[in-house]
Design a protein around this motif. Structure first.
Motif: not given
Ligand code: SAH
Ligand code: DHB
Ligand code: MG
Length: 223
Positions: A41-44, A66-70, A72-74, A90-93, A95-97, A119-121, A140-144
Motif C-alpha cells: 500500500i505504498d504510494v505509486a 505520518v505512516g512509514t510502512l517500508g 518507500y514514500s520516505t 512516524l510508525e506504530i508497527d 516490524q514496519h519500522a 502511535a503517531a498522536l 499524512i498517510d497512516a490510520d485514516k
Molecule cells: N507512506 C507509506 C505507506 C504507509 S501505509 C508509503 O507510501 O510507502 C500506513 C502505515 O501507517 C502503516 O505502516 C501502519 O502501520 C501505519 N500506522 C497505522 N496507524 C498508525 C498510527 N496510529 N501511528 C503511526 N503509524 C500508524
C-alpha cells in the motif's frame, strides 16, 4: 481504450516507465517489503515523485511523515532534502519500522531519516515538547480515522507556507457513502477540515491508476 481499471493501470505503468523509471534502490524496497509480508500500500512511483517534487518546490529542509510502512514514500521525500535536512517519520508497527530502517539505509538516505516508533498522536506530543524547528512539508498517510487530528497537530508545528499532503482521501468514493467505514469517514472529515480551517488553503484531486480510485489533498498554511 475503455475507461476501466485495466486501462488506468496500463496508463499508470506507462507514466511510471516514461517519467519515473524506478532505479534498483526503489525496486529493492518493493522486494524487501514483499519478503517481509508488508501490505503493498505504498504510494505509486508517480505519486512518490510528486511528493519529491513538492518537497523540492517548497525547498523543504524539515519534513514530517505520518505512516512509514517500508519507507518507500520516505525515500522519495528524503531525496529532496539538502545534506543538513531532516525527515521524521512516524510508525506504530515495529516490524514496519525495522523494514523501513533497512530500506532507507540501503537507499543511502539513512542519515537524513529519523523513524519514531509509536502511535503517531503520542509521538506528535513528544515532538511538540521537543520544540524543534517547524516542518516545511507534512505527508499524512497512516490510520485514516486520525487524519483530522494529524492535520491539527501538524498545524501546531507549521509556519506560513508549510505544505500538508494527505493520501487516500477518496477511497473509491466511499467517503460519500451514507454509512462510511471509519477510514472513509476519517478521509471525509479531513477534507471538511481542510476546507473550513481558516489557516489553510487547500484542494484535492481524484486519482486513478495502479492504486485504484483514490485521491490526494494538498494544503498550504496561509501567511
Ligand atoms: N507512506 C507509506 C505507506 C504507509 S501505509 C508509503 O507510501 O510507502 C500506513 C502505515 O501507517 C502503516 O505502516 C501502519 O502501520 C501505519 N500506522 C497505522 N496507524 C498508525 C498510527 N496510529 N501511528 C503511526 N503509524 C500508524
Ligand atoms: C490503504 C492505506 C493506504 O495508505 C493506501 O495508500 C492504500 C490503502 C489501506 O489501509 O487499505
Ligand atoms: Mg496511502
Amino acid at each position: 481504450m475503455a475507461n476501466d481499471d485495466s486501462a488506468w493501470r496500463r496508463v499508470d505503468e506507462f507514466l511510471g516507465a516514461t517519467l519515473v523509471p524506478e532505479e534498483s534502490a526503489l525496486a529493492e524496497v518493493h522486494r524487501s517489503n514483499a519478503r517481509a509480508g508488508l501490505p503493498p500500500i505504498d504510494v505509486a512511483p508517480n505519486q512518490g515523485k510528486l511528493l519529491n517534487l513538492l518537497a523540492q518546490l517548497v525547498g523543504a529542509r524539515r519534513i514530517l511523515e505520518v505512516g512509514t510502512l517500508g519507507g518507500y514514500s520516505t525515500i522519495w521525500l528524503a531525496r529532496a532534502l539538502p545534506p543538513d535536512g531532516r525527515l521524521i517519520t512516524l510508525e506504530i508497527d515495529p516490524q514496519h519500522a525495522a523494514v523501513a530502517r533497512t530500506n532507507v539505509d540501503r537507499a543511502g538516505v539513512g542519515e537524513l531519516v529519523d523513524i519514531r516508533l509509536g502511535a503517531a498522536l503520542e509521538t506528535f506530543a513528544v515532538l511538540e515538547s521537543e520544540c524543534g524547528e517547524a516542518f516545511d512539508l507534512v505527508f499524512i498517510d497512516a490510520d485514516k480515522q486520525n487524519n483530522a487530528a494529524y492535520v491539527r497537530a501538524a498545524l501546531d508545528m507549521s509556519h506560513a507556507g508549510t505544505v500538508i499532503v494527505v493520501d487516500n482521501v477518496v477511497r473509491g468514493g466511499a467517503i460519500l457513502e451514507a454509512q462510511p467505514d471509519p477510514n472513509a469517514a476519517g478521509s471525509r472529515e479531513v477534507l471538511e477540515l481542510l476546507g473550513s480551517e481558516p489557516r489553510l488553503d487547500a484542494t484535492a484531486l481524484q486519482t486513478v491508476g495502479t492504486k485504484g480510485w483514490d485521491g490526494l489533498a494538498i494544503a498550504r498554511v496561509r501567511g
